[in-house]
Design an enzyme around this catalytic site. Structure first.
Site, mmCIF file in Angstrom:
data_model
loop_
_atom_site.group_PDB
_atom_site.id
_atom_site.type_symbol
_atom_site.label_atom_id
_atom_site.label_comp_id
_atom_site.label_asym_id
_atom_site.label_seq_id
_atom_site.Cartn_x
_atom_site.Cartn_y
_atom_site.Cartn_z
ATOM 1 C CB SER A 159 -4.655 -0.642 3.448
ATOM 2 O OG SER A 159 -3.603 -0.244 4.312
ATOM 3 C CE1 TYR A 197 -4.019 -5.970 5.053
ATOM 4 C CE2 TYR A 197 -2.451 -4.152 5.079
ATOM 5 C CZ TYR A 197 -3.736 -4.628 5.240
ATOM 6 O OH TYR A 197 -4.748 -3.763 5.582
#
Length: 236
Positions: free
Chosen positions: A131, A145
């Protein structure tokens, strides 16, 4: 690109970006095996559509994932796409939920890559879907995260050294806002996602899959230990 003599193993391939990767490799002639966790119906439909083999395996359960990879036999290209998103105030997030995310996002990526490399010929490919938030996080509530996605970067850099003598490349594809079930382009978070982007549109799973295929091809044999961001300028 032609992959007719390659076997591809995709962890987390039943929906979204993973399904697009399965479709693209299958269309390019590869033998494709992909795993799914809960989306049995979607996995069955994708397997019927593409001719790929669907296997149920929990990416966060180390031995289960290793067994699935081992049973698939020799693998030329390994793509790790499984991921969980747990967000909220870090003072109130359930520890078990965070640990589960760590098991899937970091543990599965690491142990899956290692097991795949055992079955991989020299010149193989390991690609992890990470990501762009590992490089830039403008929002609150995502520290756990982002930690997992930053860990994947370090893993890829380290494994690129370890796998270098065998000419196995290790790379991370870092999507930004991408139109999937997890983060739909018409969803409640869309406006806040588009704000930081240079190009004001969500990416598509097929765009991410195209970059993945490029990194798996012969033209990318000198690219390793690198992060490849495809996010419309979200992290620019």
């Amino acid at each position: 690109m032609e992959f007719s003599d390659h076997k591809v193993f995709v962890v987390g391939g039943s929906r979204g970006i993973g399904a697009a990767i399965v479709r693209r490799f299958s269309a390019a002639g590869a033998t494709v095996v992909f795993t799914y966790a809960a989306s049995a119906d979607a996995a069955t439909r994708l397997a019927t559509e593409t001719g790929a083999q669907a296997l149920r395996a929990d990416a966060g359960a180390r031995e289960e994932l290793i067994a699935a990879i081992r049973d698939a036999g020799p693998i030329d290209i390994f793509v790790y796409n499984a991921g969980l998103l747990v967000f909220g105030d870090p003072l109130t997030l359930a520890a078990d939920d965070v640990e589960r995310m760590i098991d899937v996002n970091i543990g599965g990526a690491y142990f899956g890559s290692i097991e795949a490399s055992r079955l991989m010929p020299d010149g193989g490919r390991i690609i992890v879907i990470g990501s762009d938030t590992a490089d830039n996080m403008p929002f609150t509530g995502l520290s756990a995260y982002v930690m997992t996605k930053a860990a994947v970067q370090g893993m890829a850099r380290g494994l690129s050294r370890d796998m270098g003598p065998r000419n196995i490349t290790v790379n991370v594809v870092q999507p930004g806002p991408t139109d999937t079930d997890m983060n739909p382009a018409e969803g409640p978070r869309a406006a806040s996602m588009l704000g930081p982007m240079s190009i004001k549109r969500y990416g598509t799973p097929d765009e991410v899959a195209s970059l993945t295929l490029y990194l798996a091809g012969p033209q990318a044999r000198g690219i390793t230990g690198a992060m490849h961001t495809i996010d419309g300028g979200f992290a620019a």
